[in-house]
Design an enzyme around this catalytic site. Structure first.
Site, PDB file in Angstrom:
ATOM      1  N   HIS A   1       0.834  -1.212   0.000  1.00  0.00           N
ATOM      2  CA  HIS A   1       0.000   0.000   0.000  1.00  0.00           C
ATOM      3  C   HIS A   1       0.869   1.263   0.000  1.00  0.00           C
ATOM      4  O   HIS A   1       0.658   2.180  -0.804  1.00  0.00           O
ATOM      5  CB  HIS A   1      -0.909  -0.048   1.238  1.00  0.00           C
ATOM      6  CG  HIS A   1      -1.722   1.180   1.504  1.00  0.00           C
ATOM      7  ND1 HIS A   1      -3.103   1.177   1.448  1.00  0.00           N
ATOM      8  CD2 HIS A   1      -1.382   2.451   1.856  1.00  0.00           C
ATOM      9  CE1 HIS A   1      -3.561   2.380   1.738  1.00  0.00           C
ATOM     10  NE2 HIS A   1      -2.534   3.174   2.001  1.00  0.00           N
ATOM     11  N   GLU A   2       1.856   1.302   0.896  1.00  0.00           N
ATOM     12  CA  GLU A   2       2.667   2.515   1.028  1.00  0.00           C
ATOM     13  C   GLU A   2       3.671   2.671  -0.114  1.00  0.00           C
ATOM     14  O   GLU A   2       3.787   3.744  -0.711  1.00  0.00           O
ATOM     15  CB  GLU A   2       3.413   2.502   2.375  1.00  0.00           C
ATOM     16  CG  GLU A   2       2.515   2.463   3.601  1.00  0.00           C
ATOM     17  CD  GLU A   2       1.620   3.682   3.753  1.00  0.00           C
ATOM     18  OE1 GLU A   2       1.856   4.697   3.068  1.00  0.00           O
ATOM     19  OE2 GLU A   2       0.654   3.605   4.539  1.00  0.00           O
TER      20      GLU A   2
ATOM     21  N   HIS B   1       0.785   4.250  -2.877  1.00  0.00           N
ATOM     22  CA  HIS B   1       1.007   5.701  -2.892  1.00  0.00           C
ATOM     23  C   HIS B   1       2.224   6.084  -3.725  1.00  0.00           C
ATOM     24  O   HIS B   1       2.334   7.226  -4.190  1.00  0.00           O
ATOM     25  CB  HIS B   1       1.192   6.218  -1.463  1.00  0.00           C
ATOM     26  CG  HIS B   1      -0.050   6.125  -0.631  1.00  0.00           C
ATOM     27  ND1 HIS B   1      -1.287   6.519  -1.094  1.00  0.00           N
ATOM     28  CD2 HIS B   1      -0.246   5.684   0.644  1.00  0.00           C
ATOM     29  CE1 HIS B   1      -2.193   6.326  -0.138  1.00  0.00           C
ATOM     30  NE2 HIS B   1      -1.588   5.827   0.914  1.00  0.00           N
TER      31      HIS B   1
ATOM     32  N   GLU C   1      -6.556   6.529  -0.994  1.00  0.00           N
ATOM     33  CA  GLU C   1      -6.402   5.368  -0.114  1.00  0.00           C
ATOM     34  C   GLU C   1      -6.968   4.123  -0.782  1.00  0.00           C
ATOM     35  O   GLU C   1      -6.415   3.029  -0.654  1.00  0.00           O
ATOM     36  CB  GLU C   1      -7.097   5.617   1.223  1.00  0.00           C
ATOM     37  CG  GLU C   1      -6.471   6.709   2.077  1.00  0.00           C
ATOM     38  CD  GLU C   1      -4.995   6.486   2.372  1.00  0.00           C
ATOM     39  OE1 GLU C   1      -4.543   5.320   2.387  1.00  0.00           O
ATOM     40  OE2 GLU C   1      -4.277   7.480   2.567  1.00  0.00           O
TER      41      GLU C   1
END
Length: 725
Positions: A449-450, A454, A507
């Protein structure tokens, strides 16, 4: 009976964030550096009180004065004598701990208000019987009288954070609405000013509407000061309205932040750290986001530090418009063993990025390999503590210069541990797997995810000279089959363009990347999982996501049709996408629980994750990225808000399911953090027990200049009090 969603239960989980071993291994210089950065973070974090609600600073000061005179243990006898039962006194302690943990009286995760779970007359009796009141009835009584009604008020507007009639916010004066926020954003864009460190105040002057844009800074004067070429302050006419840009928001707090950053600077390990802190000081002194961006550039260059930190007005989740940052500051120590896994993931990134479902032209030209470390948190000041972070949030830096990822290991270790008895909405067989693999699967999801969520994707931009960062005459939009026809202008950012949609949409995109790439066996292998274990990790990761989508309904407000939490809205959207995929990939049904009350069961066919599930996420994720890359707000909003809709019709009655979720919800844990103090020229770690008393005591001992600090907080609150009436 008070609705349970508006109070914190007496048995709420409270855990200590353990960082003792990590801190012990630091050198004396590193400990001193961490200490002063922590001081800067904690003092700056008090700004969150002023960013949350009008009454939060006053409640904070009242609690500080009560507990500074009497510890929770000492106050218990007073409570008993005042007529409180043990349950009522515990409810008061839980409320106080919640106020400290959330830095205000609204939940950091969900933005709903919480009130004390005891009658107002009982709390009134306790306040008046306290030693603080007995010693100074005038001052303490005035504090209580000024906030007691707001502490308990659950008027519709005060139930949640929001703008205008949607809720309470102190990012805007109470007379502002969404149209004011949009106009202010246009003005800021025209002046090339970021909204991150601002608040907006509106007033009428002789029949003319005037807006004050207030910058967070230690300096109050608007004229040019040392270190500036020209001042950004002044009065301006814009679209028939008057705008004034002023400095000095949270000035006494920003002064303290700058003081401690200067202290930390002397103990920096290298020039990057020292230059970084110098730019941060400049930022908080003058209210300059450009200086903070410059500090962030040095921060990115500071590769592999033993003590990692970041500080400033960072995340925009709680601004109803989605552009203003809440203050946060963290200080943490690298966990070398776990960081090695993330380093392997970074090394694999250039192989993994082409697997994402958008065309090559929609990916950054070059992947700038970031630091990705697992950290044990020493200090995290703000309204809440996340599991992972990808920063800085400045698009221009992230796109062309880089970023850093951190996973907060000691937070993950306690925040996401699960007891089978408290697991809701799963089949019994799934519960055993969930308990075993929840934390390992979440580590994988956070990492993907990070770093690749992103950290991926390109924004198409036309600069102020008319040049494009993509081949405008060649790049095809895969959703239309035609040439790309929209993009960002030089003064536009993701946040300013997509505003209220930006946080949750992004997100969701990052969560989808995590799901999609977790299907890659090499990724799971990096985290040490092979064979059946690897398959179980993938299954629990996807199961956790669809269950999270159901749990997300807690954070939806039917009356205003608004979502109060970006991540949970994102997970609900993903649940809807996977339900829509059909073929019985996801099952969701309403049942009656063993207690005779409404319940629900959610299931996931693990044999279809790699086929039906992957294809559904592939299609949806491509749309998300294309609309983001091309600045297509209209299509992005239509897509995302469509899946975000919570209604009674269709195959699932989500409004009724929301009632079931609220009936069986479990509140998020609160964390007790250590303090540091200097003793005979060395830094000591002061730890506290994982309880309401420990959390309260940690805050009582956190700040030294109590009288002056509390006077400053009350004055900052008083000056703007008329703006919220």
């Amino acid at each position: 009976m008070m609705d349970s969603q508006y109070f914190l239960p007496n048995d709420i989980g409270i855990s200590t964030l353990d960082c003792a071993e990590a801190f012990r291994l630091l050198s004396p210089q590193e400990k001193m550096y961490a200490h002063y950065l922590s001081r800067a973070s904690w003092y700056g974090g008090l700004a969150v009180l002023l960013q949350t609600s009008p009454e939060s600073p006053v409640i904070f000061v009242l609690l500080q004065r009560i507990f500074r005179k009497q510890s929770p243990a000492q106050l218990e006898a007073v409570a008993t004598a005042a007529g409180l039962s043990s349950e009522e006194y515990q409810a008061f302690l839980v409320y106080a701990a919640g106020l400290y943990a959330n830095m205000g009286n609204y939940k950091s995760f969900g933005d709903s208000k919480f009130v004390p779970n005891l009658p107002k007359d009982k709390l009134d009796a306790l306040v008046r019987a306290s030693e603080a009141f007995q010693e100074d009835p005038t001052e303490t009584g005035a504090l209580w009288d000024s906030c007691s009604c707001l502490i308990y008020s659950l008027k519709d507007k005060q139930k949640q954070l929001g703008l205008s009639d949607k809720g309470i916010t102190t990012y805007f004066s109470g007379n502002c609405c969404m149209e004011d926020a949009e106009l202010a954003q246009k003005f800021l864009d025209s002046k090339k000013l970021s909204a991150y460190n601002t608040r907006l105040f509106k007033r009428e002057n002789g029949g003319k509407t005037c807006y004050e844009v207030r910058l967070a800074s230690a300096v109050k004067k608007g004229s040019t000061v040392d270190g500036e070429c020209e001042s950004c302050c002044g009065c301006f006419d814009f679209e028939g309205k008057e705008f004034s840009v002023k400095r000095g928001d949270y000035a006494p707090l920003m002064e303290r932040v700058c003081y401690y950053l200067q202290k930390a600077q002397a103990h920096g390990a290298n020039e990057n750290q020292k230059k970084m802190l110098e730019e941060y000081r400049q930022s908080f002194t003058l209210g300059s986001v450009e200086a903070h961006k410059e500090g962030s550039r040095y921060w990115i260059k500071d590769k592999g530090p033993i003590v990692e930190s970041y500080i400033g007005f960072i995340e925009s989740y709680r601004d109803p418009f989605g552009s203003r940052g809440e203050f946060e500051g963290f200080v943490a120590v690298v966990n070398k063993a776990m960081s090695e896994r993330f380093a392997k993931l970074v090394s694999s990134a250039e192989v993994l990025l082409p697997e994402l479902p958008w065309p090559r032209e929609f990916e950054k030209d070059t992947f700038l390999k970031p630091d990705f470390t697992s950290l044990d948190v020493l200090t995290f000041a703000g309204s809440g503590i996340p599991a992972g972070i990808n920063i800085p949030n400045y698009d221009d830096i992230r796109q062309s210069e880089g970023f850093k990822n951190v996973s907060l290991g000691n937070v993950l270790a306690v925040a996401y541990s699960t007891n089978k008895e408290k697991l809701t909405f799963l089949e019994e067989d799934d519960k055993d797997l969930f308990v075993k693999w929840k934390t390992p699967s979440f580590e994988v999801q956070v990492g993907l995810h990070e770093l690749l969520g992103h950290g991926s994707g390109k924004l198409f931009v036309q600069d102020n000279k008319g040049n494009f960062n993509f081949e405008q005459s060649k790049v095809i939009n895969p959703e239309t089959g035609e040439l790309v026809s929209s993009w960002y202008q030089d003064n536009e950012t993701w946040d300013s363009k997509f505003s209220t949609l930006a946080s949750s949409y992004e997100e969701c995109r990052a969560e989808c990347v995590g799901l999609y790439l977790s299907l890659n066996k090499k990724v799971i292998s990096i985290f040490g999982h092979e064979g059946q274990d690897a398959e179980d990790v993938v299954y629990v990761n996807w199961l956790s996501m669809v269950r999270g989508g159901l749990l997300g309904l807690e954070f939806y407000t039917p009356e205003s049709k608004m979502w109060r939490q970006a991540h949970m809205q994102a997970r609900f959207v993903i649940l809807r996408v996977l339900l829509e995929a059909g073929e019985d990939l996801v099952g969701l049904k309403e049942v009656t629980g063993a207690d005779g009350k409404p319940d629900a069961r959610i299931t996931l066919d693990r044999s279809k994750i790699h086929t039906v599930g992957k294809e559904a996420i592939h299609r949806f994720l491509c749309k998300l990225q294309v609309f983001k890359s091309t600045a297509d707000v209209e299509k992005g909003r239509s897509l995302y808000e469509g899946y975000s809709t919570v209604n009674e019709g269709g195959a699932h009655n989500f409004l009724r399911l929301r009632d079931t979720v609220l009936l069986r919800k479990e509140d998020r844990k609160m964390f007790v953090q250590a303090n540091t103090k200097i003793s005979e020229e060395s830094v000591e770690l002061v730890e506290y027990e994982g309880s309401t008393s420990g959390l309260i005591q940690s805050f009582i001992e956190r700040f030294q200049d109590n009288d002056k600090l509390e006077a400053d907080l009350l004055e900052l609150s008083r000056v703007d009090s008329s703006c919220w009436c």
